[in-house]
Motif scaffolding. Sequence first.
Motif, PDB file in Angstrom:
ATOM      1  N   TYR A  68       0.752  -1.015   0.038  1.00  0.00           N
ATOM      2  CA  TYR A  68      -0.110   0.040   0.009  1.00  0.00           C
ATOM      3  C   TYR A  68       0.869   1.325  -0.147  1.00  0.00           C
ATOM      4  O   TYR A  68       1.949   1.257   0.489  1.00  0.00           O
ATOM      5  CB  TYR A  68      -1.059  -0.049   1.336  1.00  0.00           C
ATOM      6  CG  TYR A  68      -1.840  -1.034   1.267  1.00  0.00           C
ATOM      7  CD1 TYR A  68      -2.996  -1.152   0.615  1.00  0.00           C
ATOM      8  CD2 TYR A  68      -1.672  -2.197   2.398  1.00  0.00           C
ATOM      9  CE1 TYR A  68      -3.834  -2.248   0.533  1.00  0.00           C
ATOM     10  CE2 TYR A  68      -2.548  -3.146   2.513  1.00  0.00           C
ATOM     11  CZ  TYR A  68      -3.675  -3.310   1.389  1.00  0.00           C
ATOM     12  OH  TYR A  68      -4.526  -4.364   1.738  1.00  0.00           O
ATOM     13  N   GLU A  82      -4.868   8.824   6.870  1.00  0.00           N
ATOM     14  CA  GLU A  82      -5.427   8.751   5.469  1.00  0.00           C
ATOM     15  C   GLU A  82      -6.485   9.770   5.303  1.00  0.00           C
ATOM     16  O   GLU A  82      -7.254   9.930   6.399  1.00  0.00           O
ATOM     17  CB  GLU A  82      -6.162   7.111   5.662  1.00  0.00           C
ATOM     18  CG  GLU A  82      -4.976   6.070   5.175  1.00  0.00           C
ATOM     19  CD  GLU A  82      -4.556   6.055   3.871  1.00  0.00           C
ATOM     20  OE1 GLU A  82      -5.112   5.875   3.016  1.00  0.00           O
ATOM     21  OE2 GLU A  82      -3.082   6.088   3.775  1.00  0.00           O
ATOM     22  N   ASP A  84      -9.864  10.456   3.227  1.00  0.00           N
ATOM     23  CA  ASP A  84     -10.527   9.793   2.252  1.00  0.00           C
ATOM     24  C   ASP A  84     -11.360  10.654   1.540  1.00  0.00           C
ATOM     25  O   ASP A  84     -12.365  11.484   2.155  1.00  0.00           O
ATOM     26  CB  ASP A  84     -11.648   8.875   3.251  1.00  0.00           C
ATOM     27  CG  ASP A  84     -10.813   7.578   4.135  1.00  0.00           C
ATOM     28  OD1 ASP A  84      -9.622   7.159   3.542  1.00  0.00           O
ATOM     29  OD2 ASP A  84     -11.302   7.313   5.057  1.00  0.00           O
ATOM     30  N   HIS A  88     -13.436   6.821  -1.795  1.00  0.00           N
ATOM     31  CA  HIS A  88     -13.609   5.812  -0.696  1.00  0.00           C
ATOM     32  C   HIS A  88     -15.141   5.197  -0.379  1.00  0.00           C
ATOM     33  O   HIS A  88     -15.264   4.389   0.198  1.00  0.00           O
ATOM     34  CB  HIS A  88     -13.015   6.452   0.627  1.00  0.00           C
ATOM     35  CG  HIS A  88     -11.406   6.360   0.282  1.00  0.00           C
ATOM     36  ND1 HIS A  88     -10.671   5.366   0.860  1.00  0.00           N
ATOM     37  CD2 HIS A  88     -10.530   7.230  -0.300  1.00  0.00           C
ATOM     38  CE1 HIS A  88      -9.438   5.904   0.383  1.00  0.00           C
ATOM     39  NE2 HIS A  88      -9.454   7.005  -0.204  1.00  0.00           N
ATOM     40  N   LYS A  91     -15.337   1.990  -1.537  1.00  0.00           N
ATOM     41  CA  LYS A  91     -14.300   1.027  -1.212  1.00  0.00           C
ATOM     42  C   LYS A  91     -14.288   0.753   0.102  1.00  0.00           C
ATOM     43  O   LYS A  91     -13.187   0.461   0.821  1.00  0.00           O
ATOM     44  CB  LYS A  91     -12.939   1.681  -1.769  1.00  0.00           C
ATOM     45  CG  LYS A  91     -12.780   2.023  -3.172  1.00  0.00           C
ATOM     46  CD  LYS A  91     -11.390   2.366  -3.612  1.00  0.00           C
ATOM     47  CE  LYS A  91     -10.711   3.331  -3.111  1.00  0.00           C
ATOM     48  NZ  LYS A  91      -9.393   3.605  -3.958  1.00  0.00           N
ATOM     49  N   GLU A  92     -15.539   0.357   0.859  1.00  0.00           N
ATOM     50  CA  GLU A  92     -15.370   0.387   2.135  1.00  0.00           C
ATOM     51  C   GLU A  92     -14.493  -1.156   2.573  1.00  0.00           C
ATOM     52  O   GLU A  92     -13.809  -1.083   3.554  1.00  0.00           O
ATOM     53  CB  GLU A  92     -16.797   0.185   2.756  1.00  0.00           C
ATOM     54  CG  GLU A  92     -17.713   1.616   3.024  1.00  0.00           C
ATOM     55  CD  GLU A  92     -18.385   1.715   1.726  1.00  0.00           C
ATOM     56  OE1 GLU A  92     -18.357   0.943   0.873  1.00  0.00           O
ATOM     57  OE2 GLU A  92     -19.110   2.833   1.696  1.00  0.00           O
ATOM     58  N   TYR A  94     -12.368  -2.618   0.849  1.00  0.00           N
ATOM     59  CA  TYR A  94     -10.802  -2.327   0.662  1.00  0.00           C
ATOM     60  C   TYR A  94     -10.376  -1.696   1.730  1.00  0.00           C
ATOM     61  O   TYR A  94      -9.204  -2.126   2.208  1.00  0.00           O
ATOM     62  CB  TYR A  94     -10.711  -1.750  -0.648  1.00  0.00           C
ATOM     63  CG  TYR A  94      -9.351  -1.244  -0.836  1.00  0.00           C
ATOM     64  CD1 TYR A  94      -8.537  -2.173  -1.400  1.00  0.00           C
ATOM     65  CD2 TYR A  94      -8.856   0.009  -0.715  1.00  0.00           C
ATOM     66  CE1 TYR A  94      -7.108  -1.614  -1.780  1.00  0.00           C
ATOM     67  CE2 TYR A  94      -7.721   0.443  -1.046  1.00  0.00           C
ATOM     68  CZ  TYR A  94      -6.675  -0.478  -1.475  1.00  0.00           C
ATOM     69  OH  TYR A  94      -5.500  -0.210  -1.720  1.00  0.00           O
ATOM     70  N   ASP A  95     -11.092  -0.584   2.008  1.00  0.00           N
ATOM     71  CA  ASP A  95     -10.457   0.160   3.257  1.00  0.00           C
ATOM     72  C   ASP A  95     -10.134  -0.299   4.777  1.00  0.00           C
ATOM     73  O   ASP A  95      -9.266  -0.575   5.153  1.00  0.00           O
ATOM     74  CB  ASP A  95     -11.120   1.642   3.292  1.00  0.00           C
ATOM     75  CG  ASP A  95     -10.858   2.611   2.404  1.00  0.00           C
ATOM     76  OD1 ASP A  95      -9.878   2.281   1.615  1.00  0.00           O
ATOM     77  OD2 ASP A  95     -11.848   3.487   2.107  1.00  0.00           O
ATOM     78  N   GLU A  96     -11.220  -1.277   4.845  1.00  0.00           N
ATOM     79  CA  GLU A  96     -11.386  -2.015   6.111  1.00  0.00           C
ATOM     80  C   GLU A  96     -10.032  -3.148   6.005  1.00  0.00           C
ATOM     81  O   GLU A  96      -9.394  -3.305   7.234  1.00  0.00           O
ATOM     82  CB  GLU A  96     -12.366  -2.707   6.349  1.00  0.00           C
ATOM     83  CG  GLU A  96     -12.868  -3.623   7.379  1.00  0.00           C
ATOM     84  CD  GLU A  96     -14.236  -4.288   7.553  1.00  0.00           C
ATOM     85  OE1 GLU A  96     -14.280  -5.256   8.360  1.00  0.00           O
ATOM     86  OE2 GLU A  96     -15.195  -3.527   7.333  1.00  0.00           O
ATOM     87  N   ARG A  98      -7.276  -3.116   4.363  1.00  0.00           N
ATOM     88  CA  ARG A  98      -6.253  -2.363   4.389  1.00  0.00           C
ATOM     89  C   ARG A  98      -5.767  -1.654   5.665  1.00  0.00           C
ATOM     90  O   ARG A  98      -4.642  -1.883   6.317  1.00  0.00           O
ATOM     91  CB  ARG A  98      -6.102  -0.970   3.270  1.00  0.00           C
ATOM     92  CG  ARG A  98      -5.035  -0.126   3.479  1.00  0.00           C
ATOM     93  CD  ARG A  98      -5.479   0.770   2.458  1.00  0.00           C
ATOM     94  NE  ARG A  98      -4.821   2.099   2.586  1.00  0.00           N
ATOM     95  CZ  ARG A  98      -4.098   2.702   1.697  1.00  0.00           C
ATOM     96  NH1 ARG A  98      -4.003   2.312   0.551  1.00  0.00           N
ATOM     97  NH2 ARG A  98      -3.377   3.800   2.083  1.00  0.00           N
ATOM     98  N   GLN A  99      -6.919  -1.198   6.239  1.00  0.00           N
ATOM     99  CA  GLN A  99      -6.734  -0.698   7.746  1.00  0.00           C
ATOM    100  C   GLN A  99      -6.296  -1.780   8.883  1.00  0.00           C
ATOM    101  O   GLN A  99      -5.480  -1.598   9.591  1.00  0.00           O
ATOM    102  CB  GLN A  99      -7.936  -0.084   8.178  1.00  0.00           C
ATOM    103  CG  GLN A  99      -7.395   0.845   9.833  1.00  0.00           C
ATOM    104  CD  GLN A  99      -8.427   1.741   9.856  1.00  0.00           C
ATOM    105  OE1 GLN A  99      -9.042   2.383   9.015  1.00  0.00           O
ATOM    106  NE2 GLN A  99      -8.760   1.901  11.462  1.00  0.00           N
ATOM    107  N   ARG A 111      -8.377   8.548  10.266  1.00  0.00           N
ATOM    108  CA  ARG A 111      -8.680   8.676   8.975  1.00  0.00           C
ATOM    109  C   ARG A 111      -9.526  10.118   9.136  1.00  0.00           C
ATOM    110  O   ARG A 111     -10.119  10.499  10.058  1.00  0.00           O
ATOM    111  CB  ARG A 111      -9.893   7.508   8.699  1.00  0.00           C
ATOM    112  CG  ARG A 111      -9.349   6.226   8.563  1.00  0.00           C
ATOM    113  CD  ARG A 111     -10.414   5.193   8.009  1.00  0.00           C
ATOM    114  NE  ARG A 111     -10.176   5.380   6.481  1.00  0.00           N
ATOM    115  CZ  ARG A 111      -9.218   4.470   5.732  1.00  0.00           C
ATOM    116  NH1 ARG A 111      -8.333   3.870   6.552  1.00  0.00           N
ATOM    117  NH2 ARG A 111      -9.272   4.670   4.424  1.00  0.00           N
TER     118      ARG A 111
END
Length: 138
Positions: A68, A82, A84, A88, A91-92, A94-96, A98-99, A111
Motif C-alpha cells: 500500500y 489517511e 478519504d 472511498h 471502497k469500504e 478495501y479500506d477495512e 487495508r486498515q 482517517r
Amino acid sequence: MKEIITEINGISIYKNFVENLPYNPKLKPLLSGKRKAGILSEVIFWKQVRAGKFHNIDFDRQRIIGNYIVDFYVKNLGLVIEIDGWSHDTKEIYDEVRQKYLESLGLKVFRIKDFDVKNNLAIVMKDLEDFIIKHYKY
C-alpha cells in the motif's frame, strides 16, 4: 524508558517507532505521480504538517508500507494518516482490509474525510491532536 518526542497541550507524547515495516519496491514508480497529482485535501493537510509545523512532529507524504501507499506517515509514532475522498465511498471493504493489515503491523490509523480537510481544517487538526494524545501519551 520511552523517549518523549513532543508535547501537545502540556502532555508528553512518547515515541512508538515500528521497526521492519514491509516495503514493496514495485510501488516506488507510483510515488512521484501521486505526489504530483496534487490532490487538494492532501496539499492543504501537508501545508499544516510539513517541516515540523505540527508540534515539531516529522510527517512523510506518500509512504510505501507493504503493498500500500499511505497518504501520510509519522515514523516516530507508527501513525498512518489517511484522507478519504469520494472514491472511498465505494471502497469500504478495501479500506477495512487495508486498515486491519496496517494495524496488524502495530500501526495506528487516523482517517480524515476530504470534505473536512477542505471545510473544517481547524477541527481536523484538533482531532489529530486528540488522537495522538489518546494513543501516545504513555
